[in-house]
Design a protein around this motif. Sequence first.
Motif, PDB file in Angstrom:
ATOM      1  N   LEU A   1      42.473  24.821  42.161  1.00  0.00           N
ATOM      2  CA  LEU A   1      41.424  25.080  41.181  1.00  0.00           C
ATOM      3  C   LEU A   1      41.224  26.589  41.104  1.00  0.00           C
ATOM      4  CD1 LEU A   1      39.078  24.357  39.297  1.00  0.00           C
ATOM      5  CD2 LEU A   1      37.663  23.964  41.324  1.00  0.00           C
ATOM      6  N   ILE A   2      41.518  27.171  39.949  1.00  0.00           N
ATOM      7  CA  ILE A   2      41.380  28.610  39.760  1.00  0.00           C
ATOM      8  C   ILE A   2      39.949  28.956  39.347  1.00  0.00           C
ATOM      9  CG2 ILE A   2      42.077  30.580  38.336  1.00  0.00           C
ATOM     10  CD1 ILE A   2      44.279  29.852  40.181  1.00  0.00           C
ATOM     11  N   LEU A   3      39.364  29.934  40.032  1.00  0.00           N
ATOM     12  CA  LEU A   3      38.051  30.461  39.663  1.00  0.00           C
ATOM     13  C   LEU A   3      38.191  31.953  39.381  1.00  0.00           C
ATOM     14  CD1 LEU A   3      35.567  28.824  42.203  1.00  0.00           C
ATOM     15  CD2 LEU A   3      35.925  28.235  39.818  1.00  0.00           C
ATOM     16  N   THR A   4      37.660  32.413  38.258  1.00  0.00           N
ATOM     17  CA  THR A   4      37.783  33.821  37.911  1.00  0.00           C
ATOM     18  C   THR A   4      36.603  34.288  37.072  1.00  0.00           C
ATOM     19  OG1 THR A   4      39.207  35.450  36.802  1.00  0.00           O
ATOM     20  CG2 THR A   4      39.120  33.255  35.855  1.00  0.00           C
ATOM     21  N   THR A   5      36.374  35.583  37.082  1.00  0.00           N
ATOM     22  CA  THR A   5      35.347  36.169  36.223  1.00  0.00           C
ATOM     23  C   THR A   5      35.932  36.540  34.865  1.00  0.00           C
ATOM     24  OG1 THR A   5      35.844  38.354  37.136  1.00  0.00           O
ATOM     25  CG2 THR A   5      34.034  37.123  38.142  1.00  0.00           C
ATOM     26  N   PHE A   6      37.231  36.382  34.716  1.00  0.00           N
ATOM     27  CA  PHE A   6      37.913  36.844  33.511  1.00  0.00           C
ATOM     28  C   PHE A   6      38.324  35.674  32.631  1.00  0.00           C
ATOM     29  CE2 PHE A   6      38.690  39.757  37.020  1.00  0.00           C
ATOM     30  CZ  PHE A   6      38.175  40.934  36.492  1.00  0.00           C
TER      31      PHE A   6
ATOM     32  N   PRO B   1      45.236  21.248  52.945  1.00  0.00           N
ATOM     33  CA  PRO B   1      44.017  20.796  52.252  1.00  0.00           C
ATOM     34  C   PRO B   1      44.349  19.970  51.013  1.00  0.00           C
ATOM     35  CG  PRO B   1      44.479  23.049  51.657  1.00  0.00           C
ATOM     36  CD  PRO B   1      45.476  22.691  52.730  1.00  0.00           C
ATOM     37  N   ASP B   2      43.371  19.216  50.561  1.00  0.00           N
ATOM     38  CA  ASP B   2      43.528  18.469  49.311  1.00  0.00           C
ATOM     39  C   ASP B   2      43.383  19.394  48.107  1.00  0.00           C
ATOM     40  OD1 ASP B   2      43.647  15.738  50.496  1.00  0.00           O
ATOM     41  OD2 ASP B   2      41.630  16.277  51.166  1.00  0.00           O
ATOM     42  N   VAL B   3      42.478  20.385  48.228  1.00  0.00           N
ATOM     43  CA  VAL B   3      42.209  21.309  47.122  1.00  0.00           C
ATOM     44  C   VAL B   3      42.096  22.738  47.662  1.00  0.00           C
ATOM     45  CG1 VAL B   3      40.600  21.958  45.274  1.00  0.00           C
ATOM     46  CG2 VAL B   3      40.956  19.539  45.828  1.00  0.00           C
ATOM     47  N   ALA B   4      42.697  23.671  46.915  1.00  0.00           N
ATOM     48  CA  ALA B   4      42.524  25.090  47.213  1.00  0.00           C
ATOM     49  C   ALA B   4      41.777  25.720  46.043  1.00  0.00           C
ATOM     50  CB  ALA B   4      43.868  25.778  47.397  1.00  0.00           C
ATOM     51  N   VAL B   5      40.637  26.329  46.320  1.00  0.00           N
ATOM     52  CA  VAL B   5      39.846  27.032  45.306  1.00  0.00           C
ATOM     53  C   VAL B   5      40.252  28.496  45.383  1.00  0.00           C
ATOM     54  CG1 VAL B   5      37.524  27.665  44.559  1.00  0.00           C
ATOM     55  CG2 VAL B   5      37.959  25.380  45.506  1.00  0.00           C
ATOM     56  N   VAL B   6      40.855  29.010  44.313  1.00  0.00           N
ATOM     57  CA  VAL B   6      41.561  30.290  44.386  1.00  0.00           C
ATOM     58  C   VAL B   6      41.085  31.275  43.316  1.00  0.00           C
ATOM     59  CG1 VAL B   6      43.848  31.372  44.294  1.00  0.00           C
ATOM     60  CG2 VAL B   6      43.597  29.075  45.274  1.00  0.00           C
ATOM     61  N   ASP B   7      40.790  32.503  43.748  1.00  0.00           N
ATOM     62  CA  ASP B   7      40.454  33.579  42.813  1.00  0.00           C
ATOM     63  C   ASP B   7      41.743  34.145  42.225  1.00  0.00           C
ATOM     64  OD1 ASP B   7      38.979  35.518  41.442  1.00  0.00           O
ATOM     65  OD2 ASP B   7      39.131  36.937  43.091  1.00  0.00           O
TER      66      ASP B   7
ATOM     67  N   SER C   1      45.608  22.928  38.624  1.00  0.00           N
ATOM     68  CA  SER C   1      45.045  21.704  38.063  1.00  0.00           C
ATOM     69  C   SER C   1      43.728  21.935  37.345  1.00  0.00           C
ATOM     70  CB  SER C   1      44.825  20.677  39.175  1.00  0.00           C
ATOM     71  OG  SER C   1      46.046  20.323  39.779  1.00  0.00           O
ATOM     72  N   GLY C   2      43.171  23.133  37.496  1.00  0.00           N
ATOM     73  CA  GLY C   2      41.896  23.407  36.845  1.00  0.00           C
ATOM     74  C   GLY C   2      41.631  24.891  36.775  1.00  0.00           C
ATOM     75  N   PHE C   3      40.725  25.269  35.877  1.00  0.00           N
ATOM     76  CA  PHE C   3      40.409  26.674  35.638  1.00  0.00           C
ATOM     77  C   PHE C   3      38.946  26.750  35.243  1.00  0.00           C
ATOM     78  CE2 PHE C   3      40.039  30.560  33.284  1.00  0.00           C
ATOM     79  CZ  PHE C   3      41.029  31.414  33.749  1.00  0.00           C
TER      80      PHE C   3
ATOM     81  N   ALA D   1      26.575  22.872  41.120  1.00  0.00           N
ATOM     82  CA  ALA D   1      26.884  21.460  40.891  1.00  0.00           C
ATOM     83  C   ALA D   1      28.184  21.299  40.112  1.00  0.00           C
ATOM     84  CB  ALA D   1      25.741  20.781  40.135  1.00  0.00           C
ATOM     85  N   ARG D   2      28.433  22.214  39.163  1.00  0.00           N
ATOM     86  CA  ARG D   2      29.661  22.160  38.368  1.00  0.00           C
ATOM     87  C   ARG D   2      30.879  22.481  39.229  1.00  0.00           C
ATOM     88  NH1 ARG D   2      32.789  19.913  34.658  1.00  0.00           N
ATOM     89  NH2 ARG D   2      33.923  21.390  33.349  1.00  0.00           N
ATOM     90  N   LEU D   3      30.729  23.426  40.151  1.00  0.00           N
ATOM     91  CA  LEU D   3      31.821  23.761  41.058  1.00  0.00           C
ATOM     92  C   LEU D   3      32.185  22.568  41.928  1.00  0.00           C
ATOM     93  CD1 LEU D   3      33.789  25.619  42.523  1.00  0.00           C
ATOM     94  CD2 LEU D   3      31.864  26.464  43.887  1.00  0.00           C
ATOM     95  N   VAL D   4      31.172  21.938  42.506  1.00  0.00           N
ATOM     96  CA  VAL D   4      31.406  20.782  43.370  1.00  0.00           C
ATOM     97  C   VAL D   4      32.066  19.655  42.598  1.00  0.00           C
ATOM     98  CG1 VAL D   4      30.242  18.964  44.679  1.00  0.00           C
ATOM     99  CG2 VAL D   4      29.563  21.342  44.994  1.00  0.00           C
ATOM    100  N   GLU D   5      31.565  19.383  41.402  1.00  0.00           N
ATOM    101  CA  GLU D   5      32.159  18.333  40.582  1.00  0.00           C
ATOM    102  C   GLU D   5      33.589  18.701  40.187  1.00  0.00           C
ATOM    103  OE1 GLU D   5      32.668  14.773  38.774  1.00  0.00           O
ATOM    104  OE2 GLU D   5      31.081  15.429  40.138  1.00  0.00           O
ATOM    105  N   GLY D   6      33.825  19.991  39.952  1.00  0.00           N
ATOM    106  CA  GLY D   6      35.166  20.438  39.612  1.00  0.00           C
ATOM    107  C   GLY D   6      36.148  20.192  40.740  1.00  0.00           C
ATOM    108  N   VAL D   7      35.735  20.449  41.967  1.00  0.00           N
ATOM    109  CA  VAL D   7      36.599  20.192  43.120  1.00  0.00           C
ATOM    110  C   VAL D   7      36.914  18.702  43.205  1.00  0.00           C
ATOM    111  CG1 VAL D   7      36.727  20.222  45.639  1.00  0.00           C
ATOM    112  CG2 VAL D   7      35.795  22.194  44.418  1.00  0.00           C
ATOM    113  N   ARG D   8      35.918  17.874  42.987  1.00  0.00           N
ATOM    114  CA  ARG D   8      36.132  16.428  43.025  1.00  0.00           C
ATOM    115  C   ARG D   8      37.117  15.980  41.946  1.00  0.00           C
ATOM    116  NH1 ARG D   8      29.873  15.700  43.464  1.00  0.00           N
ATOM    117  NH2 ARG D   8      29.550  15.480  45.725  1.00  0.00           N
ATOM    118  N   MET D   9      36.944  16.493  40.734  1.00  0.00           N
ATOM    119  CA  MET D   9      37.813  16.108  39.624  1.00  0.00           C
ATOM    120  C   MET D   9      39.259  16.499  39.881  1.00  0.00           C
ATOM    121  SD  MET D   9      35.445  17.060  36.315  1.00  0.00           S
ATOM    122  CE  MET D   9      36.760  16.643  35.160  1.00  0.00           C
ATOM    123  N   VAL D  10      39.457  17.708  40.369  1.00  0.00           N
ATOM    124  CA  VAL D  10      40.808  18.174  40.650  1.00  0.00           C
ATOM    125  C   VAL D  10      41.433  17.340  41.766  1.00  0.00           C
ATOM    126  CG1 VAL D  10      42.112  20.102  41.628  1.00  0.00           C
ATOM    127  CG2 VAL D  10      40.496  20.510  39.784  1.00  0.00           C
TER     128      VAL D  10
END
Length: 214
Positions: free
Chosen positions: A79-84, A48-54, A99-101, A109-118
Amino acid sequence: MTRVVVADDQPVVRLGFAAMIDAAPDLTVVGSAADGLELLALVADQAPDVAVVDVRMPHLDGIAATARICARHPATKVLILTTFDLDEYVYDALQAGASGFLLKDIPAARLVEGVRMVAEGSMLLGPNVTRRLVGDFSARASAPAPVPGLDTLTAREHEVLLAVARGLSNAEVGAELFITEQTVKSHVSEVLRKLERRDRVQLVIAAYESGLML
């Protein structure tokens, strides 16, 4: 079309993120994983181009998985996504090559834009994660460290590196240096090549590590 994989140990969260991303016309989710080991296999299979990872996942956590992905599959951005919202997660994620956090409570909308930016190679830190943390992370070293390739940069490339290290976008760098955005992109690509860094986040870290931003 940007290819994306999503990894989270909570099924509802995983499916929700995948649905949000897949709904964008320029993004497609090509797989999902429930833990870090599944994620590694998925990235190897789908490229993949981007992995969105907890961050917190069983068997292999998101930080460790990120380090392996970045080492084995440099074309895949993480792109790291976390509740912490904790400093050590930011430091560890950046050091691993993310590349992102972002925090999980962001709007779709912010998530989608974040994937694009990364995917495009931009630095992405959430609104509660300031660029100061990048500086603090790099300043942990007792003294500036030599960065291979730094002495090969032209004067203009050096200016672009400093601007990127301050967190400026390509458009902002262009406005400041009176050059076109496309020219900025070309300079950034050349700086990445010369310093052997994978993305803008790593350029920021290099600038701090070398003492340029101290």
